[in-house]
Design a protein around this motif. Structure first.
Motif, mmCIF file in Angstrom:
data_model
loop_
_atom_site.group_PDB
_atom_site.id
_atom_site.type_symbol
_atom_site.label_atom_id
_atom_site.label_comp_id
_atom_site.label_asym_id
_atom_site.label_seq_id
_atom_site.Cartn_x
_atom_site.Cartn_y
_atom_site.Cartn_z
ATOM 1 N N ILE A 181 -10.887 2.330 12.009
ATOM 2 C CA ILE A 181 -11.006 0.869 12.073
ATOM 3 C C ILE A 181 -10.456 0.254 10.796
ATOM 4 N N ASN A 182 -10.250 -1.071 10.830
ATOM 5 C CA ASN A 182 -9.653 -1.750 9.674
ATOM 6 C C ASN A 182 -10.626 -1.787 8.501
ATOM 7 N N LYS A 183 -10.163 -1.329 7.362
ATOM 8 C CA LYS A 183 -10.959 -1.213 6.143
ATOM 9 C C LYS A 183 -11.096 -2.546 5.419
ATOM 10 N N PHE A 184 -10.188 -3.483 5.711
ATOM 11 C CA PHE A 184 -10.180 -4.788 5.047
ATOM 12 C C PHE A 184 -10.132 -5.907 6.084
ATOM 13 N N ASP A 185 -10.509 -7.107 5.656
ATOM 14 C CA ASP A 185 -10.281 -8.283 6.491
ATOM 15 C C ASP A 185 -8.779 -8.443 6.718
ATOM 16 N N LEU A 186 -8.407 -8.876 7.923
ATOM 17 C CA LEU A 186 -7.011 -9.174 8.218
ATOM 18 C C LEU A 186 -6.783 -10.667 8.020
ATOM 19 N N LEU A 187 -5.695 -11.017 7.322
ATOM 20 C CA LEU A 187 -5.413 -12.398 6.967
ATOM 21 C C LEU A 187 -4.068 -12.845 7.525
ATOM 22 N N CYS A 188 -3.899 -14.165 7.629
ATOM 23 C CA CYS A 188 -2.573 -14.711 7.888
ATOM 24 C C CYS A 188 -1.693 -14.352 6.695
ATOM 25 N N PRO A 189 -0.494 -13.815 6.920
ATOM 26 C CA PRO A 189 0.344 -13.383 5.802
ATOM 27 C C PRO A 189 1.047 -14.512 5.063
ATOM 28 N N ARG A 190 0.993 -15.741 5.576
ATOM 29 C CA ARG A 190 1.659 -16.843 4.883
ATOM 30 C C ARG A 190 0.971 -17.091 3.546
ATOM 31 N N SER A 191 1.727 -17.200 2.481
ATOM 32 C CA SER A 191 1.169 -17.254 1.128
ATOM 33 C C SER A 191 0.262 -18.452 0.899
ATOM 34 N N ASN A 192 0.538 -19.596 1.498
ATOM 35 C CA ASN A 192 -0.285 -20.784 1.280
ATOM 36 C C ASN A 192 -1.306 -21.003 2.392
ATOM 37 N N CYS A 193 -1.543 -19.981 3.218
ATOM 38 C CA CYS A 193 -2.544 -20.081 4.275
ATOM 39 C C CYS A 193 -3.677 -19.087 3.998
ATOM 40 N N GLY A 194 -3.453 -17.808 4.253
ATOM 41 C CA GLY A 194 -4.468 -16.806 3.952
ATOM 42 C C GLY A 194 -5.717 -16.894 4.804
ATOM 43 N N SER A 195 -5.637 -17.571 5.946
ATOM 44 C CA SER A 195 -6.792 -17.703 6.829
ATOM 45 C C SER A 195 -7.242 -16.327 7.332
ATOM 46 N N PHE A 247 0.840 -1.190 0.000
ATOM 47 C CA PHE A 247 0.000 0.000 0.000
ATOM 48 C C PHE A 247 0.882 1.249 0.000
ATOM 49 N N SER A 248 0.635 2.120 -0.970
ATOM 50 C CA SER A 248 1.519 3.271 -1.164
ATOM 51 C C SER A 248 1.557 4.203 0.036
ATOM 52 N N ASP A 249 0.440 4.372 0.717
ATOM 53 C CA ASP A 249 0.398 5.234 1.900
ATOM 54 C C ASP A 249 0.436 4.431 3.195
ATOM 55 N N GLY A 250 0.878 3.196 3.121
ATOM 56 C CA GLY A 250 1.024 2.381 4.321
ATOM 57 C C GLY A 250 -0.292 2.200 5.062
ATOM 58 N N ALA A 251 -0.218 2.343 6.364
ATOM 59 C CA ALA A 251 -1.381 2.086 7.208
ATOM 60 C C ALA A 251 -2.544 3.024 6.902
ATOM 61 N N LEU A 252 -2.273 4.204 6.344
ATOM 62 C CA LEU A 252 -3.346 5.149 6.041
ATOM 63 C C LEU A 252 -4.295 4.602 4.980
ATOM 64 N N ASP A 253 -3.813 3.687 4.138
ATOM 65 C CA ASP A 253 -4.673 3.065 3.127
ATOM 66 C C ASP A 253 -5.541 1.955 3.709
ATOM 67 N N LEU A 254 -5.295 1.596 4.937
ATOM 68 C CA LEU A 254 -5.958 0.424 5.524
ATOM 69 C C LEU A 254 -7.095 0.780 6.464
ATOM 70 N N VAL A 255 -7.319 2.078 6.701
ATOM 71 C CA VAL A 255 -8.274 2.483 7.731
ATOM 72 C C VAL A 255 -9.436 3.267 7.128
ATOM 73 N N GLU A 256 -10.533 3.272 7.882
ATOM 74 C CA GLU A 256 -11.688 4.102 7.568
ATOM 75 C C GLU A 256 -12.295 4.568 8.886
ATOM 76 N N PRO A 257 -13.018 5.691 8.882
ATOM 77 C CA PRO A 257 -13.576 6.209 10.137
ATOM 78 C C PRO A 257 -14.646 5.278 10.710
ATOM 79 N N HIS A 258 -14.660 5.174 12.029
ATOM 80 C CA HIS A 258 -15.728 4.434 12.716
ATOM 81 C C HIS A 258 -16.998 5.263 12.644
ATOM 82 N N SER A 259 -18.093 4.647 12.209
ATOM 83 C CA SER A 259 -19.342 5.397 11.994
ATOM 84 C C SER A 259 -19.942 5.948 13.281
#
Length: 244
Positions: free
Chosen positions: A127-141, A108-120
């Motif tokens: 708050i987190n704008k996307f689902d958080l995943l396991c970073p392992r390439s063959n897991c992705g849980s 993400f070009s703007d780092g963490a700033l691209d990952l957040v959105e305001p809490h309504s």
């Protein structure tokens, strides 16, 4: 009703496997008290308070002994229970479906700033704008769903010697007292979709013991930490993937 029928179906399959020679003797679990009645309806015995300490609520132990006359009598053939048609097939398809691709923080070009959105409902809270995943390439849980974690900049925490992971998949964290970005999850581990905890570890001579967080499917970690018995859980923004 669905949860109880699924549980009974699971027990019946264990019973069938035991009769075929599998060395299954009992089912053990720990549970919060509010779920006691569900497991008792499936034939579990209440054993009392567990020695496990995690979070604000106490844990209790329950047991289901396999092979007893009561077990075999109360479990009807699986066809007679009202498990929705196609449910088991759907669960199997879900478990074998392709996992989402985890995008690292560095994508993400703007780092963490691209990952957040305001809490309504909470001004000033991101708050987190996307689902958080396991970073392992063959897991992705999926570890945490969108909108559950609060973005916080706070002092880094030493989770391993020198804050350097043995796994190259996990980014190095700054050494305390430098700051870094975290996802704060509260008030209980039930907010997670999938997470595992280490035994309490003493990271220094003065601070509290910590439990280190890892992917519950592939054991990749530490991804974050929590204080023993605490109600705040912290995931390092740089150590999880994102379903963008």
């Amino acid at each position: 009703m669905i949860a109880l029928n699924l549980l009974k179906e699971y027990i019946s399959r264990l019973e069938a496997a035991r009769k075929e020679g599998k060395p299954y003797e009992r089912v053990l679990l720990i549970v919060h008290e509010n779920l006691r009645s569900l497991y008792e309806q499936a034939g579990f015995e209440w054993l009392g308070k567990s020695s496990v300490v995690h979070g604000a609520l106490p844990w209790y132990e329950m047991r289901r002994v396999l092979g007893s006359r009561e077990t075999e009598t109360e479990i009807a053939p699986s066809e007679s229970r009202q498990v929705p048609a196609g449910l088991w097939e759907a669960l199997q398809r879900a478990s074998s479906a392709p996992r989402p691709t985890a995008q690292p923080l560095t994508a993400f070009s703007d780092g963490a700033l691209d990952l957040v959105e305001p809490h309504s409902g909470k001004p000033g809270v991101s708050i987190n704008k996307f689902d958080l995943l396991c970073p392992r390439s063959n897991c992705g849980s999926i570890i945490l769903k969108r909108g559950v974690g609060q973005w916080v900049e706070r002092t880094s925490v030493q989770m391993e010697p020198g804050n350097l992971s043995k796994n190259p998949t996990l980014a190095a964290l700054p050494f305390p007292p430098e700051k870094c970005h975290w996802w704060l999850i509260t008030p209980s581990p039930m907010e997670f979709e999938n997470i595992g905890f280490s035994r309490p570890v003493q990271q220094n001579t003065t601070g509290p013991k910590l439990k280190l967080l890892a992917c519950a499917e592939c054991d990749l970690g530490p991804l974050g930490w929590s204080e023993e018995g605490g109600s705040e859980f912290w995931l390092a923004c740089a150590r999880v993937g994102y379903k963008a």
